[in-house]
Motif scaffolding. Structure first.
Motif, PDB file in Angstrom:
ATOM      1  N   GLN A  62       0.977  -1.193   0.179  1.00 15.61           N
ATOM      2  CA  GLN A  62      -0.169  -0.168  -0.033  1.00 15.61           C
ATOM      3  C   GLN A  62       0.603   1.206   0.007  1.00 15.61           C
ATOM      4  OE1 GLN A  62      -3.364   0.236  -0.497  1.00 15.61           O
ATOM      5  NE2 GLN A  62      -3.738  -2.122  -0.396  1.00 15.61           N
ATOM      6  N   ASP A  63       2.360   1.441   0.740  1.00 15.45           N
ATOM      7  CA  ASP A  63       2.910   2.639   0.172  1.00 15.45           C
ATOM      8  C   ASP A  63       3.532   2.612  -0.801  1.00 15.45           C
ATOM      9  OD1 ASP A  63       2.240   2.652   3.155  1.00 15.45           O
ATOM     10  OD2 ASP A  63       3.553   2.298   4.227  1.00 15.45           O
ATOM     11  N   LEU A  64       3.538   2.094  -1.642  1.00  9.06           N
ATOM     12  CA  LEU A  64       3.940   2.116  -3.263  1.00  9.06           C
ATOM     13  C   LEU A  64       3.489   3.164  -3.383  1.00  9.06           C
ATOM     14  CD1 LEU A  64       4.457  -2.040  -4.006  1.00  9.06           C
ATOM     15  CD2 LEU A  64       6.200  -0.361  -3.534  1.00  9.06           C
ATOM     16  N   GLY A  65       2.704   4.032  -3.249  1.00  8.67           N
ATOM     17  CA  GLY A  65       1.705   4.669  -3.682  1.00  8.67           C
ATOM     18  C   GLY A  65       1.507   5.417  -2.863  1.00  8.67           C
ATOM     19  N   ALA A  66       2.311   5.891  -1.827  1.00  9.26           N
ATOM     20  CA  ALA A  66       1.677   6.568  -1.349  1.00  9.26           C
ATOM     21  C   ALA A  66       2.524   8.403  -1.399  1.00  9.26           C
ATOM     22  CB  ALA A  66       2.726   6.881   0.332  1.00  9.26           C
ATOM     23  N   GLY A  67       1.152   9.445  -1.242  1.00 15.96           N
ATOM     24  CA  GLY A  67       1.015  10.516  -1.764  1.00 15.96           C
ATOM     25  C   GLY A  67       0.850  10.694  -3.025  1.00 15.96           C
ATOM     26  N   ALA A  68      -0.015   9.601  -3.711  1.00 15.29           N
ATOM     27  CA  ALA A  68      -0.512   9.616  -4.768  1.00 15.29           C
ATOM     28  C   ALA A  68      -2.012   9.214  -4.774  1.00 15.29           C
ATOM     29  CB  ALA A  68      -0.074   9.426  -5.600  1.00 15.29           C
ATOM     30  N   GLU A  69      -2.885  10.469  -5.654  1.00 19.10           N
ATOM     31  CA  GLU A  69      -4.137   9.525  -5.667  1.00 19.10           C
ATOM     32  C   GLU A  69      -4.535   8.022  -7.015  1.00 19.10           C
ATOM     33  OE1 GLU A  69      -6.377  13.350  -6.676  1.00 19.10           O
ATOM     34  OE2 GLU A  69      -6.534  14.214  -5.933  1.00 19.10           O
ATOM     35  N   ARG A  70      -3.526   8.626  -8.097  1.00 18.46           N
ATOM     36  CA  ARG A  70      -3.353   7.435  -8.896  1.00 18.46           C
ATOM     37  C   ARG A  70      -2.367   6.620  -8.692  1.00 18.46           C
ATOM     38  NH1 ARG A  70      -3.267   8.874 -14.160  1.00 18.46           N
ATOM     39  NH2 ARG A  70      -4.826   7.406 -14.313  1.00 18.46           N
TER      40      ARG A  70
END
Length: 355
Positions: A62-70
């Motif tokens: 889940q942290d791979l996309g931290a800070g991004a909406e997509r």
């Protein structure tokens, strides 16, 4: 893949033991795959792994996309896969084939004495049937024992079996001395794909070969070939309108019917139509120099007087060689003139026939 306008990327990783922090190479591999997927600007990124994720592993993904909406990130792990495999046991069986011992046990059971009578028959035939079902994801064989002969019927396991796993039959026959009716039936079914059963007796089969899954082996010696139309047939149930015209092109009569089947063969296409008390079949050759053939079958059994008269009216105009237009679902499909040279064999009072 794209679903409802959303780009979705599935990343498959075969990590049966998971990817804990001590397996840095695995986590780095997941991260590299995720970054590679971002080049395609996906809406969803789904990691599929055959293990039960720990809280740490799930948090890492889940942290791979931290800070991004997509993209939206999801994980499908062992629990999800087990649920799906429970619904499709044949899929697991087709992938896991190291069960020869069980197969041999099932086979030896067929040679047993059947001391339990019909109960044993049902149990042992059922075991063999389930074994047959596991041979292939798309096809199975229904087996019957009739009058000393073993009859094997190829059965699709889902409606798209012939598309995702096609099976080709090459049949070479000798019809020089065959019944003219059989020769005509072969031309209709093979040449134009008409929706009718075709039975080729063993005496007419010179060679039979089958191309398909490796497990499918058929001995063509002394074999009878039976071809049955698809059910439901392509186009079945669509509405048609047959319009007869007079010499000046004015409308004489209009008749509503439905499509029984649409077909395609080596020589051209066919269209089988049903009207109350009447069946009309067109065979249209791809070769423009070959005229389109039309056949008409009438059955007045049980019809009311108005319906019977309407069926005979259509039949009469076909026999006269009337001009016509044919509409399919409101769109004009064909226009022309019936040949008008058909030998009538009518159906009256329950006698079936065709012309």
């Amino acid at each position: 893949m794209t679903v409802d306008g959303r780009v979705r990327i599935y990343q498959l990783k075969y990590f049966p033991e998971g990817f804990p922090g001590s397996y840095q190479g695995r986590r780095a591999g997941i991260k590299r795959s995720f970054k590679k997927a971002l080049e395609h600007d996906p809406d969803d990124w789904v990691l599929v792994v055959p293990c039960a994720l720990t809280l740490s592993e799930r948090a890492y993904v889940q942290d791979l996309g931290a800070g991004a909406e997509r993209p939206r990130i999801r994980v499908l792990d062992r629990a999800w896969l087990d649920d799906k495999l429970a619904l499709h046991a044949d899929l697991e069986s087709s992938c896991v084939r190291d069960d020869l011992r069980e197969a041999a046990r099932d086979y030896r059971a067929e040679l047993a004495f059947l001391a339990g009578g019909t109960d044993d028959i049902a149990q042992r035939v059922g075991a063999l049937g389930r074994r047959i079902d596991r041979l292939d994801l798309h096809w199975s064989i229904d087996v019957a024992y009739r009058n000393g002969a073993v009859v094997q019927t190829l059965r699709p396991k889902h409606p798209r079996a012939q598309q995702v796993s096609p099976i080709y039959f090459t049949v070479r026959g000798h019809f020089k001395d065959a019944d003219p009716g059989l020769t005509a039936a072969v031309r209709r079914v093979v040449g134009f794909g008409t929706a009718e059963e075709l039975i080729l007796p063993a005496s007419a089969i010179q060679e039979l070969s089958v191309h398909g899954p490796e497990w499918l082996r058929i001995d063509g010696e002394n074999a009878e070939v039976r071809m049955e139309p698809l059910s439901p047939a392509p186009g079945q149930g669509q509405s048609v309108e047959l319009v007869f015209l007079d010499g000046s092109g004015a409308v004489r009569s209009v008749h509503e019917g439905t499509v029984r089947a649409m077909g395609k063969g080596q020589l051209g296409s066919s269209l089988d139509l049903a009207f109350t008390g009447l069946r009309l079949t067109f065979c249209h050759a791809d070769d423009a120099s070959v005229p389109t053939a039309a056949s008409c079958a009438v059955d007045l059994t049980g019809l009311s007087c108005p319906d019977a008269l309407q069926a005979l009216d259509i039949y009469g105009q076909v026999m006269e060689g009337s001009a016509f237009r044919l509409r399919l679902n409101g769109e004009e499909l064909a226009a022309g003139t019936f040949p008008g040279r058909v030998s009538p064999r009518r159906t009256v009072n329950g006698l079936r026939g065709s012309g």
